[in-house]
Scaffold this motif. Structure first.
Motif, PDB file in Angstrom:
ATOM      1  N   GLY A   1     -15.870 -29.588   8.630  1.00 10.84           N
ATOM      2  CA  GLY A   1     -14.612 -28.870   8.548  1.00 10.84           C
ATOM      3  C   GLY A   1     -14.399 -28.077   9.825  1.00 10.84           C
ATOM      4  O   GLY A   1     -15.358 -27.565  10.400  1.00 10.84           O
ATOM      5  N   ILE A   2     -13.160 -27.978  10.273  1.00 11.66           N
ATOM      6  CA  ILE A   2     -12.834 -27.286  11.518  1.00 11.66           C
ATOM      7  C   ILE A   2     -11.881 -26.136  11.226  1.00 11.66           C
ATOM      8  O   ILE A   2     -10.892 -26.299  10.504  1.00 11.66           O
TER       9      ILE A   2
ATOM     10  N   THR B   1     -14.608 -17.450   7.454  1.00 10.08           N
ATOM     11  CA  THR B   1     -13.777 -18.446   8.132  1.00 10.08           C
ATOM     12  C   THR B   1     -14.469 -19.803   8.116  1.00 10.08           C
ATOM     13  O   THR B   1     -13.881 -20.811   7.713  1.00 10.08           O
ATOM     14  N   ALA B   2     -15.725 -19.830   8.540  1.00  9.29           N
ATOM     15  CA  ALA B   2     -16.497 -21.071   8.485  1.00  9.29           C
ATOM     16  C   ALA B   2     -16.699 -21.524   7.045  1.00  9.29           C
ATOM     17  O   ALA B   2     -16.651 -22.727   6.738  1.00  9.29           O
ATOM     18  N   LEU B   3     -16.910 -20.574   6.152  1.00  7.09           N
ATOM     19  CA  LEU B   3     -17.089 -20.903   4.733  1.00  7.09           C
ATOM     20  C   LEU B   3     -15.866 -21.637   4.189  1.00  7.09           C
ATOM     21  O   LEU B   3     -15.993 -22.637   3.461  1.00  7.09           O
ATOM     22  N   GLY B   4     -14.669 -21.162   4.534  1.00  7.93           N
ATOM     23  CA  GLY B   4     -13.452 -21.829   4.071  1.00  7.93           C
ATOM     24  C   GLY B   4     -13.331 -23.233   4.605  1.00  7.93           C
ATOM     25  O   GLY B   4     -12.905 -24.159   3.889  1.00  7.93           O
ATOM     26  N   ALA B   5     -13.695 -23.439   5.874  1.00 12.68           N
ATOM     27  CA  ALA B   5     -13.640 -24.782   6.456  1.00 12.68           C
ATOM     28  C   ALA B   5     -14.630 -25.714   5.765  1.00 12.68           C
ATOM     29  O   ALA B   5     -14.321 -26.885   5.488  1.00 12.68           O
ATOM     30  N   ALA B   6     -15.823 -25.201   5.475  1.00  9.04           N
ATOM     31  CA  ALA B   6     -16.822 -26.017   4.777  1.00  9.04           C
ATOM     32  C   ALA B   6     -16.355 -26.349   3.366  1.00  9.04           C
ATOM     33  O   ALA B   6     -16.545 -27.474   2.881  1.00  9.04           O
TER      34      ALA B   6
END
Length: 488
Positions: A71-72, A425-430
């Motif tokens: 995810g980006i 932020t990274a959690l949401g992309a993952a």
């Protein structure tokens, strides 16, 4: 496992998550900033790509199970224009903080732009930056009209290069921040394209946040890319703010507060932004957003510009020791003021200095400014919705400071909840990549997985908080540009 690429304003990081969304490995590179002229901010897009490839490989090397998808998430509005045949940028990326197009934006029809996009004609957004590139770089406009150039925000540029030039796409949350995408129709808007003189041929395809975005071989084998969202939208998802009325506030380079409003856009009457929260399965969910341009970057300036601290942690330690009788205010309008002021001409200032003020008082003023600016945003949200805001979910680097988060609770009068995983932020992309891969539940079930680390309860009376906020507003008035201050 799931891999997330979080490309931010001051760093690029990759985080490896398991399917319980627990972080298992992190890799990060700091991103240099370029300031070619006062108010101009640029990034080297090729350097961003190189850092992205490095951190993805480094984080993935810790995997103990197969990585299902990538995810980006990205700094929004930052504008890149590159050659379709080679993928090479024709100019440095123009960063969201850049103010070079302020004069041009002042001539735009505000009512039309706000009605179509929910945004304001401000240099913050991508369209005026793209127009500047097309008008300034020799041959760019002719190449764009012939289809030889691609425009995109950082997500789109990274996607294009990571897929070997096979996919020129973006997601709806990034598209909605360009001033070119209609939030009501969910499509690029022909009238806005004419207004900014943007050829349709340069635009990326717009997809859902959880979708098939092609494959990358950056890890040496095909890896599906299945999630994409602008950083603040990804953080909203990572904070499990799925229900209307929920608020998250992210404290990174800037500060961005989103209030989820639901299936219909709420047009702000108090100079907030009406934006997408996310788009899933073709359905758009909306939010009100307040954008503060300088939060963590102010602490960075104390370190790198003034040289009065060695680290962000030292700023917190000094702030806690500051003399409370010294009422120093630091208004961090280094790149103008964002919501609710939208004053591109404002400039930063430190006010209220006495001989008794020093490093500690300046650090305290810098951190207090984050709380005061957040209260400005929440006041506008309360006025737009007529509803109280009782709780804020916080994340980002500054959220790790207990002193700053307690100050935030005291000034806003809201409970401040910090989750166990602050890299939301990274959690949401993952999470988006996991949902698209069929490995994770949808919004309803995912909300139950959010975990509280610490809750900050407001202290003191509201009268004292209101008095302090009023003094802050006086300081803001003193740095605003006369052209932006309405008469009376």
């Amino acid at each position: 496992m799931l891999l997330a690429l979080d490309q931010g304003t001051t760093s690029t990081r990759a985080i490896l998550f398991d399917t319980a969304l627990a972080p298992r490995a992190t890799a990060q590179r700091e991103l240099p900033q370029h300031f070619p002229s006062p108010g101009w901010v640029e990034h080297d897009a090729e350097q961003i790509l190189a850092h992205a490839q490095e951190v993805l490989r480094e984080a993935a090397s810790a995997a103990t199970a197969p990585i299902a998808a990538l995810g980006i998430t990205n700094q929004r509005e930052t504008t890149v224009l590159w050659r379709r045949d080679t993928g090479q940028p024709i100019h440095r990326a123009i960063v969201w903080q850049d103010r070079r197009t302020a004069e041009a934006c002042g001539r735009l029809p505000a009512a039309l732009i706000t009605e179509r996009t929910g945004l304001l004609p401000d240099p913050y957004f991508s369209a005026s930056k793209l127009a500047w590139l097309l008008d300034t770089i020799p041959g760019a406009r002719a190449d764009a009209e012939a289809g030889r150039l691609c425009f995109g925000t950082i997500d789109s540029f990274l996607l294009f290069r990571l897929t070997g030039g096979l996919v020129h796409a973006t997601d709806a949350t990034n598209a909605c921040r360009t001033l070119l995408w209609n939030i009501h129709t969910g499509a690029w808007d022909d009238e806005l394209l004419r207004l900014f003189d943007i050829p349709r041929a340069v635009l990326p395809e717009v997809r859902d946040c959880a979708a098939e975005f092609g494959e990358t071989t950056v890890l040496g084998r095909p890896l599906p890319i299945r999630g994409m969202a602008g950083d603040q939208h990804a953080a909203t998802l990572g904070q499990a703010c799925f229900a209307p009325g929920m608020v998250k506030s992210t404290y990174g380079t800037g500060c961005f507060a989103l209030l989820v409003t639901g299936d219909a856009p709420v047009m702000s009457r108090h100079r907030l932004l009406t934006t997408l929260a996310w788009q899933l399965n073709g359905k758009r969910t909306y939010a009100l957003e307040g954008a503060i341009f300088n939060a963590g970057s102010t602490v960075q300036w104390l370190r790198d510009g003034l040289g009065i601290i060695a680290s962000a942690a030292e700023a917190t330690e000094l702030a806690a020791r500051a003399d409370p009788a010294q009422r120093v205010h630091l208004v961090p309008a280094f790149t103008g003021l964002g919501a609710p002021w939208w004053d591109a001409g404002a400039r930063a200032a430190i006010l209220g200095l006495t001989r008794g003020a020093g490093r500690a008082e300046i650090c305290r003023a810098a951190l207090e400014a984050v709380a005061f600016q957040t209260e400005d945003l929440l006041a506008a949200m309360r006025a737009d919705t007529g509803a109280p805001i009782t709780t804020i979910r916080v994340d980002g680097g500054m959220a790790r400071s207990d002193w700053t988060m307690q100050e935030l609770a005291d000034i806003t009068g809201a409970i401040v909840d910090r989750p166990t995983v602050t890299e939301t932020t990274a959690l949401g992309a993952a999470w988006l990549a996991g949902v698209q891969s069929g490995l994770l539940p949808g919004p309803g079930e995912a909300a139950a997985h959010w975990r509280l680390d610490r809750r900050f309860i407001p202290r003191g009376g509201r009268a004292e908080a209101a008095k302090r906020h009023a003094a802050w507003l006086e300081a803001v008035a003193r740095v605003r540009s006369q052209a932006a201050i309405p008469p009376g």
